[in-house]
Design an enzyme around this catalytic site. Structure first.
Site, mmCIF file in Angstrom:
data_model
loop_
_atom_site.group_PDB
_atom_site.id
_atom_site.type_symbol
_atom_site.label_atom_id
_atom_site.label_comp_id
_atom_site.label_asym_id
_atom_site.label_seq_id
_atom_site.Cartn_x
_atom_site.Cartn_y
_atom_site.Cartn_z
ATOM 1 N N CYS A 2 0.765 -1.238 0.000
ATOM 2 C CA CYS A 2 0.000 0.000 0.000
ATOM 3 C C CYS A 2 0.798 1.292 0.000
ATOM 4 O O CYS A 2 0.274 2.315 0.407
ATOM 5 C CB CYS A 2 -0.976 -0.011 1.167
ATOM 6 N N SER A 355 -16.389 -1.948 0.822
ATOM 7 C CA SER A 355 -17.234 -0.785 1.024
ATOM 8 C C SER A 355 -18.121 -0.575 -0.202
ATOM 9 O O SER A 355 -17.897 -1.175 -1.257
ATOM 10 C CB SER A 355 -16.355 0.446 1.280
ATOM 11 N N GLY A 356 -19.125 0.300 -0.064
ATOM 12 C CA GLY A 356 -20.115 0.473 -1.125
ATOM 13 C C GLY A 356 -19.837 1.613 -2.087
ATOM 14 O O GLY A 356 -20.723 1.961 -2.885
#
Length: 611
Positions: A2, A355-356
């Site tokens: 990351c 997540s959405g």
């Protein structure tokens, strides 16, 4: 994996790279990897998610002539690995980054990028050709900044790492300041600081090592086309594949569950594939914005292991400076605060969360799309007679339309040009090449709703929502993933007929029908609940604790704002019965970000220059 950073410069030594990587340790707390070759310095900070024992970077191809680093995840790396193995390539790890190294050798950079399904920022050195390749994922889930000059080239997952390089001045860019004050985020490739740019979603870059010349190109843009309706089973299959691929990890995975349609759908599908998966929700004291009861009900129905938290005024006053310091770029989204806190709590249980993000843009969920949505389902003969084509649509409005005070999507501006001129003393800021190119692309849309949602996919999504998800999760070493941004699903949703996306007051019609396969009816029948915190009393308390607006804005760096003008504007707004809290919060976050960023950048710059 990351955090990546690197530079090409004959004056800076290997220790400079170590300092850059140390500045992003929260993005990768599990280790580091470096590569040096004369003036070329490349590195990464690792968050271990796939192939924990052997997945360190760099990874090599072509007998060491190709050097690959990445930030992110390649979700289809196993199928690509099988293709490469069939072609004779031998792998020494199970890492998705090694697929990038061999895939570059086999397919070239264009062929490799065309095959990837993932969220990523990639750096690949081709020693044979003397080229450095950078690329960013299709929708901007992972950031990638760069700074090019005659004396050097640098890149990184954070603007901080790039801004600390000696050839970057670090002055605020007037156009970026103007856009921030209008939108509370900075869209486009020009960053807040002069001399620092970011690769756009779906863009790649190649640096020729011999002279540091740079070429940029788009390898992907969502196609704007007219398609026939997609049947519900086909759409459901695409959604299940998207969730399944984003569950792949060698560490615990959870789901952010707000209680709304999008995250509930992700959680319900994920729970079918991973029973008792952890879900995390944030509640609020105000019942008008609190959806925690709905999140808990869905968690019970899906059989997840649920964790619920509550956000209140004390958290606001404490978290604003902490969140601003964690931001790498200025952002005035109110949801930063609870997402930051929820990420911290989730990291105690999992390393990855789904997540959405993306569903509202892809399937037309926002209320302000109503003005460009059909009110009735058109009949076949009517469609033949009144077929909408790009040529019949109105011209694309400017990014900051001073007539409607909205963007081309309908997103309402925080401020007018006159207010922005008052705050900065600057006027006549002209559109740049990015905005001109954006408007040309939007002109290809087949209907007004497709145009509006495409505008969001190019602006609000990568430069607000995904920045928020990436920075707030990465501040705690947590990886956020967005299943609704699987390319197959985006193209399917974006190109649905308008009445399948939104009709009258009903949003996301096709997605709602699919959701009936997974969710309780009570959740489906609820209207979309906007996210608005009780900002007015919080902001009043914020300024009162700091001696008032005048003392606050004159106390230090204001990032392109005129301090006295900002203080007067805030005082006037707080004196009204209904202050512009969107603008006031954006001003607070800009000032808090600038002061924290300047301190960190100054310290890092001294370390880099002294290396």
């Amino acid at each position: 994996m990351c955090g990546i950073a690197g530079f090409i410069n004959a004056e800076l030594g290997p220790q400079a790279l170590v300092h850059l990587l140390d500045s992003m340790v929260t993005r990768g707390p599990d280790g580091a990897g470096i590569y040096h070759d004369g003036p070329i310095h490349m590195g990464m900070r690792r968050l271990s998610v796939i192939d924990l024992p052997q997945g360190g970077q760099p990874l090599f191809g072509a007998h060491g002539q190709v050097v690959a680093f990445q930030n992110g995840e390649i979700y289809n790396h196993r199928s690509l690995r099988r293709e490469l193995e069939a072609a004779g390539y031998q792998f020494v790890t199970a890492s998705d980054t090694e697929v990038l190294a061999h895939g570059f050798c086999h397919w070239s950079i264009e062929g490799l990028l065309a095959r990837l399904d993932g969220m990523f920022a990639i750096a690949i050195l081709d020693r044979t050709r003397g080229e450095l390749h950078l690329a960013r994922d299709r929708f901007g889930e992972k950031p990638l900044f760069f700074a090019a000059a005659d004396s050097g080239f640098g890149y990184g997952s954070t603007m901080l790492a790039v801004a600390a390089l000696p050839w970057v001045t670090g002055e605020p860019d007037p156009l970026a300041v103007d856009r921030y004050l209008a939108l509370h985020h900075v869209p486009g490739d020009q960053c807040f600081l002069r001399g620092v740019q970011q690769l756009l979603p779906g863009e790649r870059l190649v640096v020729r090592l011999a002279d540091l010349s740079v070429r940029r190109a788009r390898y992907y843009r969502p196609p704007l086309r007219r398609t026939a309706p997609v049947d519900d089973r086909t759409l459901a299959g695409a959604l299940e594949r998207a969730v399944s691929s984003r569950l792949i990890a060698d560490v615990p995975v959870g789901v952010f569950l707000s209680g709304g349609l999008d995250s509930s759908l992700v959680a319900a599908i994920a729970a079918r594939q991973r029973p008792r998966i952890d879900t995390f929700s944030m509640g609020f004291g105000d019942p008008l914005v609190d959806e925690s009861a709905h999140a808990a009900a869905l968690a019970r129905a899906a059989g997840t292991t649920h964790h619920a938290f509550t956000f209140d005024n004390d958290h606001f006053l404490t978290l604003v400076p902490e969140v601003a310091a964690a931001l790498d770029v200025p952002l005035g989204d109110q949801a930063l605060l609870p997402v930051y806190w929820l990420s911290r709590e989730a990291r105690r249980h999992v390393t990855v969360v789904l997540s959405g993000e993306g569903a509202d843009e892809v399937f037309a969920g926002y209320g302000y799309y109503a003005s460009v949505s059909p009110q009735t389902v058109p009949g076949w003969s009517q469609r033949l007679r009144n077929r909408i084509t790009p040529a019949t649509l109105p011209a694309v409005a400017p990014l900051l339309d001073e007539v409607t005070l909205a963007t081309p999507s309908g997103f309402p501006l925080l401020s007018s040009a006159a207010t922005r001129h008052y705050l900065t003393g600057r006027t006549g800021v002209q559109p740049d090449g990015w905005e001109i190119d954006l408007r040309d692309w939007l002109a290809l849309a087949k209907d007004p709703l497709q145009r509006a949602t495409a505008a969001e996919i190019a602006t609000w999504l990568p430069d607000d929502l995904l920045v928020k998800l990436d920075r707030m999760t990465m501040a705690h070493g947590l990886e956020g993933r967005a299943p609704f941004l699987a390319p197959e699903l985006v193209e399917m949703g974006l190109n649905l007929p308008a009445h399948e996306r939104r009709l009258g007051g009903v949003s996301k019609r096709a997605l709602r029908r699919v959701a009936r396969l997974y969710l309780p009816p009570a959740l489906l029948d609820r209207p979309k609940q906007g996210f608005v915190l009780p900002m007015e009393p919080w902001l009043r308390q914020w300024f009162a604790q700091r001696g008032g607006p005048q003392a606050y804005f004159t106390a230090g760096l204001c990032a392109g704002l005129h301090p006295t003008a900002a203080a007067h504007l805030v005082s006037d707004e707080l004196g009204r019965g209904n202050p512009n809290v969107r603008l006031l919060f954006a001003l607070v976050m800009l000032v808090e970000w600038a002061r924290a960023f300047q301190k960190k950048c100054g310290h890092l710059s001294r370390l880099v220059r002294g290396s």
